[in-house]
Scaffold this active site. Structure first.
Site, PDB file in Angstrom:
ATOM      1  N   GLU A  65     -63.263 -21.989 -43.876  1.00 38.25           N
ATOM      2  CA  GLU A  65     -62.523 -21.089 -44.764  1.00 38.25           C
ATOM      3  C   GLU A  65     -61.328 -21.805 -45.385  1.00 38.25           C
ATOM      4  O   GLU A  65     -61.079 -21.702 -46.597  1.00 38.25           O
ATOM      5  CB  GLU A  65     -62.051 -19.856 -43.992  1.00 38.25           C
ATOM      6  CG  GLU A  65     -61.282 -18.881 -44.877  1.00 38.25           C
ATOM      7  CD  GLU A  65     -60.506 -17.848 -44.083  1.00 38.25           C
ATOM      8  OE1 GLU A  65     -60.471 -16.689 -44.517  1.00 38.25           O
ATOM      9  OE2 GLU A  65     -59.904 -18.211 -43.047  1.00 38.25           O
ATOM     10  N   TRP A  87     -65.655 -13.061 -44.982  1.00 37.70           N
ATOM     11  CA  TRP A  87     -65.253 -12.359 -46.200  1.00 37.70           C
ATOM     12  C   TRP A  87     -66.341 -11.426 -46.733  1.00 37.70           C
ATOM     13  O   TRP A  87     -66.161 -10.825 -47.804  1.00 37.70           O
ATOM     14  CB  TRP A  87     -64.866 -13.362 -47.287  1.00 37.70           C
ATOM     15  CG  TRP A  87     -63.491 -13.924 -47.105  1.00 37.70           C
ATOM     16  CD1 TRP A  87     -63.139 -15.099 -46.504  1.00 37.70           C
ATOM     17  CD2 TRP A  87     -62.262 -13.320 -47.536  1.00 37.70           C
ATOM     18  NE1 TRP A  87     -61.774 -15.264 -46.523  1.00 37.70           N
ATOM     19  CE2 TRP A  87     -61.221 -14.184 -47.154  1.00 37.70           C
ATOM     20  CE3 TRP A  87     -61.954 -12.135 -48.196  1.00 37.70           C
ATOM     21  CZ2 TRP A  87     -59.876 -13.895 -47.423  1.00 37.70           C
ATOM     22  CZ3 TRP A  87     -60.626 -11.848 -48.468  1.00 37.70           C
ATOM     23  CH2 TRP A  87     -59.600 -12.722 -48.073  1.00 37.70           C
ATOM     24  N   TYR A 129     -56.327 -16.183 -52.104  1.00 38.47           N
ATOM     25  CA  TYR A 129     -55.559 -17.317 -51.591  1.00 38.47           C
ATOM     26  C   TYR A 129     -55.746 -18.622 -52.371  1.00 38.47           C
ATOM     27  O   TYR A 129     -54.787 -19.182 -52.906  1.00 38.47           O
ATOM     28  CB  TYR A 129     -55.937 -17.585 -50.126  1.00 38.47           C
ATOM     29  CG  TYR A 129     -55.622 -16.478 -49.185  1.00 38.47           C
ATOM     30  CD1 TYR A 129     -54.365 -16.355 -48.612  1.00 38.47           C
ATOM     31  CD2 TYR A 129     -56.596 -15.541 -48.827  1.00 38.47           C
ATOM     32  CE1 TYR A 129     -54.067 -15.327 -47.725  1.00 38.47           C
ATOM     33  CE2 TYR A 129     -56.307 -14.505 -47.942  1.00 38.47           C
ATOM     34  CZ  TYR A 129     -55.040 -14.409 -47.392  1.00 38.47           C
ATOM     35  OH  TYR A 129     -54.758 -13.394 -46.527  1.00 38.47           O
ATOM     36  N   CYS A 190     -52.522 -11.844 -46.716  1.00 42.21           N
ATOM     37  CA  CYS A 190     -51.809 -11.479 -45.490  1.00 42.21           C
ATOM     38  C   CYS A 190     -50.913 -12.633 -45.059  1.00 42.21           C
ATOM     39  O   CYS A 190     -49.705 -12.466 -44.888  1.00 42.21           O
ATOM     40  CB  CYS A 190     -52.799 -11.105 -44.395  1.00 42.21           C
ATOM     41  SG  CYS A 190     -53.794  -9.660 -44.781  1.00 42.21           S
ATOM     42  N   ARG A 210     -47.330 -11.097 -43.934  1.00 47.12           N
ATOM     43  CA  ARG A 210     -46.831  -9.737 -44.199  1.00 47.12           C
ATOM     44  C   ARG A 210     -47.541  -8.699 -43.349  1.00 47.12           C
ATOM     45  O   ARG A 210     -46.984  -7.650 -43.009  1.00 47.12           O
ATOM     46  CB  ARG A 210     -46.998  -9.389 -45.671  1.00 47.12           C
ATOM     47  CG  ARG A 210     -48.461  -9.325 -46.084  1.00 47.12           C
ATOM     48  CD  ARG A 210     -48.718  -8.593 -47.375  1.00 47.12           C
ATOM     49  NE  ARG A 210     -50.163  -8.560 -47.609  1.00 47.12           N
ATOM     50  CZ  ARG A 210     -50.946  -7.526 -47.289  1.00 47.12           C
ATOM     51  NH1 ARG A 210     -50.435  -6.449 -46.736  1.00 47.12           N
ATOM     52  NH2 ARG A 210     -52.242  -7.572 -47.524  1.00 47.12           N
ATOM     53  N   ASP A 213     -53.448  -8.534 -38.195  1.00 47.99           N
ATOM     54  CA  ASP A 213     -54.360  -7.968 -37.203  1.00 47.99           C
ATOM     55  C   ASP A 213     -54.349  -8.936 -36.019  1.00 47.99           C
ATOM     56  O   ASP A 213     -54.980  -9.993 -36.054  1.00 47.99           O
ATOM     57  CB  ASP A 213     -55.751  -7.848 -37.828  1.00 47.99           C
ATOM     58  CG  ASP A 213     -56.837  -7.456 -36.846  1.00 47.99           C
ATOM     59  OD1 ASP A 213     -56.567  -7.346 -35.637  1.00 47.99           O
ATOM     60  OD2 ASP A 213     -57.981  -7.288 -37.294  1.00 47.99           O
TER      61      ASP A 213
END
Length: 308
Positions: A65, A87, A129, A190, A210, A213
């Site tokens: 990733e 994803w 990203y 995130c 921000r 999980d």
């Protein structure tokens, strides 16, 4: 006397959220227990990595990733072709919502794999990203008060150059939160802000996240941030230093109780180490074969549903 295992702070954070976190409604409808503001610190000296051991973390998946992010790609097809599934749920959910076709996730993914035209239309995640990291959009004024798209900014390349040329700068930053483009993203970033800091011959990294999980996402985030830090350190002839992770809304999903209880019952073990077996010409030329992990003998995996 040796200090506590590096992973203990992660387990302590998980325990604190589950016991003390306030229950909140969230975007997914599942609900969370959440705290606001958390910090973890890991020393990466000697190849040490914050690779969680109380459950197996598929570090090669997280690495693929990260390498995908560095290409600037935003379509899941390159990941699907490598059997990386992390994803898949987001474009599948968009497809079902927009078409009304209640296609199963595995069938949707197989269509992305086999049909380039279908993948081009339905596999894209928007300017997430990687797009922001290596091709942050710019705009140039033209006649009539209008603007046209200018050359994109490669933040990653600029950070590598600035670390080489001006190590004392306080502007070694990679930012993912492009306010203008957040609405176009399948999932806004995130792990949004990376800042690098040179201390002697060591490269430190601070990641601000921000939304986190803790059960499913954070083990991947810690590995990926540490790996990016090590890759950049190699490219600028520094040693990996400290990774500082900071979380904003730091949460556990209410439907992850079985995972949480099982993981907290386990003892961390071992000291995983990263070896980068090759130094490629640039930060953008690493391949999965360039990384080896030693002394990683984790407990078994723990499965839990992903909140979309």
């Amino acid at each position: 006397m040796p200090g506590p295992h590096f992973e203990q702070q992660y387990l302590d954070l998980m325990r604190r959220i589950w016991r003390e976190g306030g229950e909140r409604k969230d975007r997914t409808g599942i609900g969370t227990r959440s705290i606001f503001g958390a910090t973890l610190r890991f020393d990466l000296a000697g190849g040490a990595m914050p690779l969680i051991t109380t459950k197996r973390v598929y570090w090669k998946t997280a690495t693929r990733e990260l390498l995908w992010f560095l290409t600037g790609a935003t379509n899941i097809r390159p990941l699907v072709l490598q059997n990386v599934k992390i994803w898949n749920e987001w474009p599948h959910a968009r497809y079902v919502e927009e078409t009304g076709d209640e296609i199963a996730l595995d069938i949707f993914v197989e269509r992305v794999r086999e049909d380039e035209e279908f993948a081009a239309k339905w596999g894209d995640l928007g300017p997430i990203y990687g797009k922001q990291w290596v091709d942050w959009p710019t705009y140039q004024p033209v006649a009539g008060g209008l603007f046209r798209k200018g050359p994109g900014i490669n933040q990653v390349a600029e950070v590598v150059d600035s670390l080489r040329d001006n190590p004392g700068s306080r502007r070694h930053i990679i930012e993912g939160w492009n306010v203008a483009e957040v609405p176009q993203m399948a999932l806004p970033p995130c792990h949004k802000t990376y800042q690098f800091h040179v201390e002697g011959n060591r490269l430190n990294c601070l990641l601000y996240q921000r939304s986190c999980d803790v059960a499913l996402g954070l083990p991947f985030n810690l590995w990926s941030a540490a790996l990016l830090q090590c890759m950049i350190a190699q490219q600028v002839d520094l040693e990996p230093g400290e990774l500082v992770w900071m979380g904003g809304d730091t949460h556990l999903y209410l439907n992850h109780e079985d995972l949480i209880r099982e993981q907290l019952s386990r003892e961390p073990q071992g000291a995983p180490r990263l070896e980068i077996v090759r130094r490629p010409p640039s930060i953008f030329d690493y391949a999965i074969e360039d990384f080896a992990v030693h002394d990683y003998a984790p407990h078994g995996p723990i499965k839990a549903p992903v909140a979309v």
